[in-house]
Design an enzyme around this catalytic site. Sequence first.
Site, PDB file in Angstrom:
ATOM      1  N   GLU A   1     -12.178  -5.354  -5.448  1.00  0.00           N
ATOM      2  CA  GLU A   1     -12.911  -4.225  -5.188  1.00  0.00           C
ATOM      3  C   GLU A   1     -11.986  -2.764  -5.266  1.00  0.00           C
ATOM      4  O   GLU A   1     -12.130  -1.578  -5.974  1.00  0.00           O
ATOM      5  CB  GLU A   1     -12.400  -3.255  -3.933  1.00  0.00           C
ATOM      6  CG  GLU A   1     -13.501  -3.715  -2.432  1.00  0.00           C
ATOM      7  CD  GLU A   1     -12.576  -5.249  -1.891  1.00  0.00           C
ATOM      8  OE1 GLU A   1     -11.478  -6.086  -1.927  1.00  0.00           O
ATOM      9  OE2 GLU A   1     -13.849  -6.186  -1.854  1.00  0.00           O
ATOM     10  N   ASN A   2     -10.539  -2.614  -6.833  1.00  0.00           N
ATOM     11  CA  ASN A   2      -9.694  -1.993  -7.082  1.00  0.00           C
ATOM     12  C   ASN A   2     -10.242  -1.816  -8.548  1.00  0.00           C
ATOM     13  O   ASN A   2     -10.056  -0.738  -8.983  1.00  0.00           O
ATOM     14  CB  ASN A   2      -8.386  -2.224  -7.069  1.00  0.00           C
ATOM     15  CG  ASN A   2      -6.984  -2.646  -5.819  1.00  0.00           C
ATOM     16  OD1 ASN A   2      -6.279  -3.476  -5.628  1.00  0.00           O
ATOM     17  ND2 ASN A   2      -7.515  -1.493  -5.555  1.00  0.00           N
TER      18      ASN A   2
ATOM     19  N   ASP B   1       0.798  -1.235  -0.202  1.00  0.00           N
ATOM     20  CA  ASP B   1      -0.149  -0.393   0.096  1.00  0.00           C
ATOM     21  C   ASP B   1       0.870   1.329  -0.042  1.00  0.00           C
ATOM     22  O   ASP B   1       1.999   1.435   0.212  1.00  0.00           O
ATOM     23  CB  ASP B   1      -0.464  -0.218   1.607  1.00  0.00           C
ATOM     24  CG  ASP B   1      -2.226   0.941   1.062  1.00  0.00           C
ATOM     25  OD1 ASP B   1      -2.475   1.743  -0.191  1.00  0.00           O
ATOM     26  OD2 ASP B   1      -2.591   0.649   2.766  1.00  0.00           O
TER      27      ASP B   1
HETATM   28  C1  FPP Z   1      -1.624   0.228  -3.399  1.00  0.00           C
HETATM   29  O1  FPP Z   1      -1.080   1.260  -3.637  1.00  0.00           O
HETATM   30  C2  FPP Z   1      -1.315  -0.582  -4.561  1.00  0.00           C
HETATM   31  C3  FPP Z   1      -2.516  -1.870  -5.463  1.00  0.00           C
HETATM   32  C4  FPP Z   1      -3.447  -1.320  -5.108  1.00  0.00           C
HETATM   33  C5  FPP Z   1      -1.684  -2.269  -6.246  1.00  0.00           C
HETATM   34  C6  FPP Z   1      -0.185  -2.464  -6.183  1.00  0.00           C
HETATM   35  C7  FPP Z   1       0.180  -2.937  -7.371  1.00  0.00           C
HETATM   36  C8  FPP Z   1       1.366  -3.490  -7.675  1.00  0.00           C
HETATM   37  C9  FPP Z   1       2.497  -2.454  -6.538  1.00  0.00           C
HETATM   38  C10 FPP Z   1       1.412  -3.092  -9.282  1.00  0.00           C
HETATM   39  C11 FPP Z   1       1.574  -3.791 -10.123  1.00  0.00           C
HETATM   40  C12 FPP Z   1       2.299  -5.623  -9.295  1.00  0.00           C
HETATM   41  C13 FPP Z   1       2.489  -6.556  -9.774  1.00  0.00           C
HETATM   42  C14 FPP Z   1       2.192  -7.326  -9.208  1.00  0.00           C
HETATM   43  C15 FPP Z   1       3.169  -5.982 -11.173  1.00  0.00           C
HETATM   44  P1  FPP Z   1      -2.383   2.529  -3.790  1.00  0.00           P
HETATM   45  O2  FPP Z   1      -2.367   2.998  -4.862  1.00  0.00           O
HETATM   46  O3  FPP Z   1      -3.352   2.177  -2.678  1.00  0.00           O
HETATM   47  O4  FPP Z   1      -1.654   3.959  -2.699  1.00  0.00           O
HETATM   48  P2  FPP Z   1      -2.466   5.200  -1.864  1.00  0.00           P
HETATM   49  O5  FPP Z   1      -3.457   4.383  -0.438  1.00  0.00           O
HETATM   50  O6  FPP Z   1      -1.336   5.776  -1.758  1.00  0.00           O
HETATM   51  O7  FPP Z   1      -3.636   5.580  -3.197  1.00  0.00           O
END
Ligand code: FPP
Length: 234
Positions: free
Chosen positions: A63-64, A16
């Site tokens: 949820e994404n 996260d």
């Molecule tokens: C959370 O950060 C992260 C995600 C929803 C996606 C995680 C994905 C990756 C690290 C990249 C793709 C994965 C692979 C395996 C290639 P956020 O966007 O919720 O951050 P925030 O809470 O600061 O907005």
Amino acid sequence: MDEQLKIPIHVAFIMDGNGRWAKKRFLPRTMGHKAGTENLRSIITYAKNVGIKHVTFYAFSTENWKRSKDEIQALMNLLLAYLRKETKTFLKEGVKLNIIGDMSSFPEELQKEVANSVEATKGNDKIYVNIALNYSGRSEIVRGINEILLDDNVKCVTEDSFNNYLYTKDIPDPDFLIRTSGELRLSNFLLWQLAYTELYFTDVFWPDFNEAEFKKALVEYTNRDRRYGGLSDD
Ligand code: FPP
């Protein structure tokens, strides 16, 4: 490697804080996801070098889909590029790739790339890397229950037999869960499997979660007393 560290068999990660990492640098959110993706290689290598056998990364939750079309597209593109680039590294490093979640709603090109990487790495056994894609813990459990309901031969289930209906049936439960960026929740991740897992929360954003931070987390794990509801040895 550090002799004194107690090494978990399986570490799960909620990656996260990519968006906030980018915002802090006046960059678009997608640059945070890119940096987060680039962070995976050193974390996997470090995990392998200290002797962790299984790592699981929460890359895309059910949820994404609520995120903007552009962000979803960017995540899909990153994943595709990651697999194209990293499969060679997986082979070199002895990584066996496995996906948990329901990929059927992902673009066909991505499904194919995932299938290629999984197939190419199936003989590896140095470290097992699970990526959770379109995953949710509750839907995994409900999916398992529905499978059971379809099987006329099953009259009752036990905790052990229920495990066989989960995406993680061949994977031991995580010993340690690491969530970055200061959020204190599970966000529907591995709800069944995390029953006795040690939880670790750090304020560090995922792209900044480096080897030193990982080691700090493992030191904390080493100092935890896992009693599983029983009493301590000392
Ligand atoms: C959370 O950060 C992260 C995600 C929803 C996606 C995680 C994905 C990756 C690290 C990249 C793709 C994965 C692979 C395996 C290639 P956020 O966007 O919720 O951050 P925030 O809470 O600061 O907005």
